[in-house]
Structures are given as structure tokens and as C-alpha cells.
Design an enzyme around this catalytic site. Sequence first.
Site, mmCIF file in Angstrom:
data_model
loop_
_atom_site.group_PDB
_atom_site.id
_atom_site.type_symbol
_atom_site.label_atom_id
_atom_site.label_comp_id
_atom_site.label_asym_id
_atom_site.label_seq_id
_atom_site.Cartn_x
_atom_site.Cartn_y
_atom_site.Cartn_z
ATOM 1 N N LYS A 52 27.659 -21.289 35.351
ATOM 2 C CA LYS A 52 26.582 -20.293 35.338
ATOM 3 C C LYS A 52 25.451 -20.723 34.409
ATOM 4 O O LYS A 52 24.267 -20.615 34.751
ATOM 5 C CB LYS A 52 27.141 -18.925 34.896
ATOM 6 N N GLN A 96 31.934 -12.490 30.692
ATOM 7 C CA GLN A 96 32.894 -13.102 31.608
ATOM 8 C C GLN A 96 34.242 -12.368 31.528
ATOM 9 O O GLN A 96 34.789 -12.169 30.444
ATOM 10 C CB GLN A 96 33.074 -14.591 31.254
ATOM 11 N N ASP A 119 25.305 -8.459 36.725
ATOM 12 C CA ASP A 119 26.542 -8.576 37.519
ATOM 13 C C ASP A 119 26.687 -7.377 38.462
ATOM 14 O O ASP A 119 27.474 -7.419 39.404
ATOM 15 C CB ASP A 119 27.756 -8.605 36.584
#
Length: 290
Positions: A52, A96, A119
Amino acid sequence: MKVIDGKALAASLRAEIAKGVEELKTAKSVTPGLAVILVGDNPASVSYVTAKEKACREAGMASREVRLPADTPEADLLALVRELNADPAVHGILVQLPLPKHIGEKNVIDAIAPEKDVDGFTPVNVGRMMIGEECFLPCTPHGIVKLIEFSGMDIAGKHAVVIGRSNIVGKPVAALLSRKETNATVTLCHTGTRDLAHFTRQADIVVVAAGRAGTLTGDMLKPGATVIDVGVNRIEDPSRPRGYRLVGDADFDSCAAVAGAITPVPGGVGPMTITMLLWNTLEAARRSAR
Ligand code: NAD
């Protein structure tokens, strides 16, 4: 039979995103910034986070990496999220998952400001998606819809069967495919479903997100169906340098023999997830500059 090339679609979208980043820098002097927080050193999480961050830099965005030890107290992580919420150089915050067991995932996700929730995991974003308000669409489900469109299929009126009801994949995929813009008829299957094959054999589109290799086999498909394989499973393979290989939830060979189109693993959904994260981060920066 067509193999749907997620890498190719991701590359063309990332070029478009990089252009958008340059335009924003020139017009508004704003560089989209993504903060990526990793707690602990779970090997799969480390590789996701590294990918990412790399994608972010390649798109011309600023990537702020925060790596914390596995025993970080929940209160410290919450304080960090609040600090990033208040930082104008940070447009997107990604924590994460999974987090170590002593940290309440829900508490951390709830702490992320909805306008930085790239997200699309916070309850505010999920709620806005469900009622069709401006929001950040969750990355993997959004990427899945883009992949189906890219395969050349007109989704409207098709029957889509989604296998899996997690909050990050199955449920939002079902919600997105049934929105008026996409207009599919959706059946959501899960571990409580009796006779999964009865449903998948009726499907024009099967999205499999069960987290188990071999969940979908060719005999469960209608000829010509489109298969989107979300699963990522490690299978021991001594012939590989790492000792394992990655496979999806669909048995590729038997499904490819019956399907009209299928995504590979790797190289299907995975590259799209990161791409839609960049998409959301650019969008967050654009909104902050309005
Ligand atoms: P999860 O374990 O949270 O959910 C799996 C769901 O599948 C559950 O709702 C369960 O009811 C259902 N299920 C499991 N076995 C089933 C069966 N035999 N029949 C019917 N339903 C069944 O998993 P998740 O977080 O949704 O992830 C699913 C998979 O997708 C995992 O392999 C994960 O690694 C992968 N994933 C990939 C990406 C990507 O970007 N490529 C992103 C997210 C998740």
C-alpha cells in the site's frame, strides 16, 4: 473463456489517479496524504502495508508509515488516530487489520474521522453507502464492481450470488451490486446456506469470499458465468522458494472450464483493492481542498 486481468485494470486506474494527484498539487497545492498504521509484525499484514505504501508513493501521494510494537496499548493507538484526524496533511487513515487481541478493533475503527476513513469501514461510511449518500466505498467491494464492469458484462438485471457475509467483503459487495446504479439481483450465501451449489448454478456472476480454497468448483457454475475470486489462501508448496503459493477460493481449473470469465489469484481482486484505496485517498484530498 476470459481471464479478467486485475493488474491491467489497476494499472490504468492508477495512471488516472496519478494524473488527478498532479492536478490537485498544481491547482490547489495539496498533496494527498495517506497514513498507514501497522501494529505488530504479522507477515501477511507487513506485506499488505508495504504494498500500500509503495502504491501510494508511485501515485505521487505522501505516505506516512507508522509501525508500532505488538504490545502497544489501545489508548496509545486511539491517541495516535485522533492526532492523525487533526493533521491537515493526512487525508486518509488506514489501520491494518487484524489488530492484536488486546486492542478493540471496533474502538479503533470508530475513532477514525469519517472524512478520512478511506477504507470505508466506519459505521458512518457504511450507513451512508447503504442509503446512497456521499461516502467512501469499501475498497475490495468497489474494486470487485469495477472488475465485473471491466470484463465487459452489463451487470443490470443479472443474478449475482455472493458467497460470504463479512463486513469487509461479502455484505458490502451484495449491497453495491444491488444498488440502482448496478441493478443486479443479489443472493447472499453464507455458512448457514443449505445447498450452496443450488444457488451458484443459477448465477450469472459468482463472487466468492469465503476464505477457503476449493469453496467453488466448476460443477457449481452455470456455463458462461463470471467468477470473481476474492479469497487469498496459502497452500504449502515445497517447490516454491517461500514454501507456499497463493490460491483463491475457487478451484481455478475446473471453474475456468465452465465460466465465461474468471479472475486469477494472484492478479485479480488484490491489485484492485489497493487501487481503490488510492482512489479514495485522492477523493478525500479533493474534498478537503474544496
Ligand atoms: P471472513 O472469514 O470474515 O468471512 C468469510 C465468510 O464466508 C463468512 O461470512 C462465512 O459465512 C462464509 N463462508 C465460509 N465458508 C463458506 C462456505 N463453504 N459456504 C458458504 N459460505 C461460507 O473472510 P473475509 O474477510 O470476507 O475474506 C474472505 C477471503 O477474501 C479471505 O481469503 C481473505 O483473505 C480474502 N480477502 C482478499 C482481499 C483482496 O484484496 N484480495 C481483501 C479482503 C479479503
